[in-house]
Every structure is written in structure tokens, then in C-alpha cells.
Motif scaffolding. Structure first.
Motif, PDB file in Angstrom:
ATOM      1  N   HIS A 205      -1.694   0.679   5.366  1.00 37.85           N
ATOM      2  CA  HIS A 205      -2.651   1.090   6.393  1.00 37.85           C
ATOM      3  C   HIS A 205      -2.004   1.935   7.481  1.00 37.85           C
ATOM      4  CE1 HIS A 205      -6.352  -0.748   5.134  1.00 37.85           C
ATOM      5  NE2 HIS A 205      -5.787  -1.933   4.989  1.00 37.85           N
ATOM      6  N   SER A 206      -0.686   1.810   7.646  1.00 43.85           N
ATOM      7  CA  SER A 206       0.002   2.590   8.664  1.00 43.85           C
ATOM      8  C   SER A 206       0.197   4.025   8.170  1.00 43.85           C
ATOM      9  CB  SER A 206       1.361   1.959   8.997  1.00 43.85           C
ATOM     10  OG  SER A 206       2.109   2.824   9.831  1.00 43.85           O
ATOM     11  N   MET A 207      -0.580   4.938   8.727  1.00 44.33           N
ATOM     12  CA  MET A 207      -0.490   6.326   8.286  1.00 44.33           C
ATOM     13  C   MET A 207       0.846   6.966   8.651  1.00 44.33           C
ATOM     14  SD  MET A 207      -3.101   7.140   6.483  1.00 44.33           S
ATOM     15  CE  MET A 207      -2.919   5.476   5.814  1.00 44.33           C
ATOM     16  N   ASP A 208       1.477   6.510   9.725  1.00 40.72           N
ATOM     17  CA  ASP A 208       2.797   7.044  10.058  1.00 40.72           C
ATOM     18  C   ASP A 208       3.785   6.742   8.939  1.00 40.72           C
ATOM     19  OD1 ASP A 208       1.947   8.080  12.413  1.00 40.72           O
ATOM     20  OD2 ASP A 208       2.779   6.515  13.694  1.00 40.72           O
ATOM     21  N   VAL A 209       3.740   5.528   8.399  1.00 41.91           N
ATOM     22  CA  VAL A 209       4.619   5.148   7.293  1.00 41.91           C
ATOM     23  C   VAL A 209       4.306   5.983   6.054  1.00 41.91           C
ATOM     24  CG1 VAL A 209       5.107   3.294   5.639  1.00 41.91           C
ATOM     25  CG2 VAL A 209       5.079   2.801   8.093  1.00 41.91           C
ATOM     26  N   VAL A 210       3.035   6.119   5.750  1.00 43.63           N
ATOM     27  CA  VAL A 210       2.627   6.868   4.555  1.00 43.63           C
ATOM     28  C   VAL A 210       3.109   8.310   4.626  1.00 43.63           C
ATOM     29  CG1 VAL A 210       0.646   7.776   3.282  1.00 43.63           C
ATOM     30  CG2 VAL A 210       0.638   5.397   4.073  1.00 43.63           C
ATOM     31  N   PHE A 211       2.832   8.986   5.725  1.00 43.40           N
ATOM     32  CA  PHE A 211       3.179  10.400   5.825  1.00 43.40           C
ATOM     33  C   PHE A 211       4.689  10.621   5.927  1.00 43.40           C
ATOM     34  CE2 PHE A 211      -1.316  10.918   7.220  1.00 43.40           C
ATOM     35  CZ  PHE A 211      -1.686  11.831   6.246  1.00 43.40           C
ATOM     36  N   ALA A 212       5.413   9.628   6.431  1.00 44.92           N
ATOM     37  CA  ALA A 212       6.857   9.776   6.578  1.00 44.92           C
ATOM     38  C   ALA A 212       7.607   9.549   5.273  1.00 44.92           C
ATOM     39  CB  ALA A 212       7.375   8.816   7.647  1.00 44.92           C
ATOM     40  N   TYR A 213       7.087   8.675   4.400  1.00 44.48           N
ATOM     41  CA  TYR A 213       7.895   8.239   3.260  1.00 44.48           C
ATOM     42  C   TYR A 213       7.297   8.523   1.885  1.00 44.48           C
ATOM     43  CZ  TYR A 213      10.649   5.954   6.824  1.00 44.48           C
ATOM     44  OH  TYR A 213      11.433   5.737   7.934  1.00 44.48           O
ATOM     45  N   ALA A 214       6.004   8.743   1.774  1.00 37.86           N
ATOM     46  CA  ALA A 214       5.414   8.998   0.461  1.00 37.86           C
ATOM     47  C   ALA A 214       5.793  10.386  -0.046  1.00 37.86           C
ATOM     48  CB  ALA A 214       3.897   8.869   0.531  1.00 37.86           C
ATOM     49  N   ASP A 215       6.108  10.475  -1.325  1.00 41.97           N
ATOM     50  CA  ASP A 215       6.310  11.780  -1.953  1.00 41.97           C
ATOM     51  C   ASP A 215       4.975  12.422  -2.280  1.00 41.97           C
ATOM     52  OD1 ASP A 215       9.222  11.739  -2.139  1.00 41.97           O
ATOM     53  OD2 ASP A 215       8.931  10.112  -3.574  1.00 41.97           O
ATOM     54  N   ARG A 216       4.034  11.590  -2.753  1.00 38.84           N
ATOM     55  CA  ARG A 216       2.662  12.036  -3.019  1.00 38.84           C
ATOM     56  C   ARG A 216       1.711  10.938  -2.585  1.00 38.84           C
ATOM     57  NH1 ARG A 216       0.555  12.454  -7.790  1.00 38.84           N
ATOM     58  NH2 ARG A 216       2.141  11.185  -8.830  1.00 38.84           N
TER      59      ARG A 216
END
Length: 269
Positions: A205-216
């Protein structure tokens, strides 16, 4: 991107008259972190639990290196090299960190029948090595009941690595963690993905985490896949912004608002 590991095609699941997941397709490669996001009720948990075998799909296919997973039990899928962490960390609080990992190693060796009498001796060196990989070797002999929550999540990650997974499923891995702990855990996960050449599918749910670490990222809404791509592509996707925020808002505005709230909270302390 390296070798394709997981292939999901036409995946569907209904509960009564509600189509929770409606014919979604996606792929995941080794060495890749793929985020599965969407608003509440989008079908994320249903998708996640079908990959893990906790729910059986009504239609479609889930293949791990060509092996069909639909119809298999979670333990059978685990033995194929699929690990999992949970939103609320799953550890034995009365056992030490190293004993928790030893229990997982016992299970990986199919020796659960002897777990209570042999766990203290079973593959301790390997268990400590797994704890070392997640930065917890120094606390190996402390009960999980006395560890900080962020440290318990690290122990859970070591447990999930006990079967040397090809694919790691992480359900809300940073839930309940402070911002610094969230970033440390995901940076650690990304390092393990590279070192072990495995894949990670995670919900968050944390978009900061998603955008910082996801490749896709793949985005679900009402059971359907509405977007797929790199973080920058998803951030600018009008359909994704509409689903999350309605018109006139963006992830950047939401992040700025969250930062202002955090700054205010610090000022009031």
C-alpha cells in the motif's frame, strides 16, 4: 531481464456472483521485483492467494517454469521453490530467531515429524547464515518475542529463504513499519533478488516503497488488469490515477501531501 519464471494467463476467480479476478495475464522474470497494486477490492489478495495455492482459480493458468500450479496445495508449491511472507509476520514468538529458521529448514528437509526434538541441532550453521544475510546473525539467540517488529520481519524473510526460493511472494511486506525500516527491508530484498537471481511478487500500500523498489508494476481495478509497466509509466498513466484518486490528482500530489503530514507530525512531537 533474465529467464521468464512465472507465467499467468487468463486467471479468473468468482465468489458467488462477484468476479473477483477477471482474466488477467502477467509474467515475472528471475532477478525482478514485480509490484501488484490496486485500490481496495481490486483483486490483489485473491490473485496473490491463487499463485500461492491458498485459493484455486476457476479459470486460467499459473505456470512456474512450465509447471502448472493450479490444483496444487501450498506445501506442494512451496517445495517447488516458492517462498512467502505475510502482512503480519508469521514467527514462533517463544522460539529464538535461529530456532525459527531451523524449523523452516526442517520443513524443507521433510522432517517435521522430529521438529521438537531435533530443531535445536538441525542445520544451525545454515540457519545462522540465513540470518546473517538479513542482518540478524547477532540476534540469533534472542526470542522473537523481544525483538523489534522490523527485526521480526527480517527473521520472517530469513525463514522464507529456507527453501532457496526461485519465487518469493511478499504480502504487504512493510505493513506496520516505520519509514526507515520500510526502506531498509526493501533494499535488503532487492539485494537478495540480485544475489540469488530469484523473483519477487509483492503487494504493497505504500506507494513510496513501490515506486522506489519495483522494477515493474501491474495494476488491478475491479478484478481486471488496467495497466502494466515501469514505475514511471504507471505514475503517469491517466487510468491508474483516475482509479486511485479520481480526476485532478496524481501520485506526486499525494506524496507531497503525505510529506507535509509527516513534517507536521514531527513538529508536534
Amino acid at each position: 531481464m533474465t529467464t521468464k519464471l512465472l507465467t499467468v494467463t487468463g486467471l479468473g476467480k468468482s465468489f458467488g456472483g462477484v468476479r473477483a479476478v477477471d482474466g488477467i495475464d502477467f509474467e515475472l522474470a528471475r532477478g525482478e521485483l514485480l509490484a501488484l497494486i490496486g485500490p481496495n477490492g481490486a483483486g490483489k489478495s485473491t490473485t496473490f492467494n491463487m499463485v500461492n495455492g491458498q485459493l484455486r482459480a476457476d479459470s486460467g493458468s499459473i505456470r512456474l517454469e512450465g509447471t502448472e500450479l493450479i490444483g496444487m496445495r501450498p506445501r506442494e508449491i512451496w517445495r517447488l521453490g516458492v517462498g512467502r511472507t505475510f502482512q503480519i509476520a508469521e514467527t514462533f514468538s517463544s522460539l529464538t530467531a535461529v530456532e525459527n529458521v531451523q524449523m523452516a529448514l526442517l520443513s524443507a528437509d521433510a522432517r517435521l515429524w522430529s521438529m521438537w526434538t531435533r530443531a535445536a541441532r538441525h542445520r544451525r550453521a545454515e540457519a545462522v547464515e540465513l540470518l546473517d544475510q538479513v542482518g540478524m546473525a547477532a540476534q540469533a539467540d534472542r526470542p522473537c518475542s523481544v525483538l523489534a517488529y522490523g527485526d521480526v520481519k527480517r527473521v520472517e524473510l530469513a525463514i522464507a529463504m529456507a527453501n532457496s526460493p526461485k519465487l518469493l511472494l511478499m504480502d504487504e511486506p512493510t505493513a506496520g513499519m516505520a519509514p526507515k525500516e520500510r526502506n531498509e527491508l526493501m533494499a535488503l530484498t532487492k539485494r537478495l533478488v540480485v544475489e540469488r537471481n530469484m523473483a519477487v511478487l509483492f503487494t504493497e500500500h505504500s506507494m513510496d516503497v513501490v515506486f522506489a523498489y519495483a522494477d515493474r508494476m501491474i495494476v488491478l481495478a475491479r478484478g481486471r488488469l488496467i495497466a502494466e509497466g515501469r514505475p514511471a509509466e504507471i505514475r503517469d498513466d491517466p487510468k491508474v490515477q483516475e482509479v486511485y484518486f479520481g480526476s485532478g490528482k496524481t501520485f506526486e500530489k499525494k506524496r507531497a501531501g503525505a510529506q507535509r503530514a509527516a513534517d507536521l507530525g514531527e513538529a508536534l512531537q
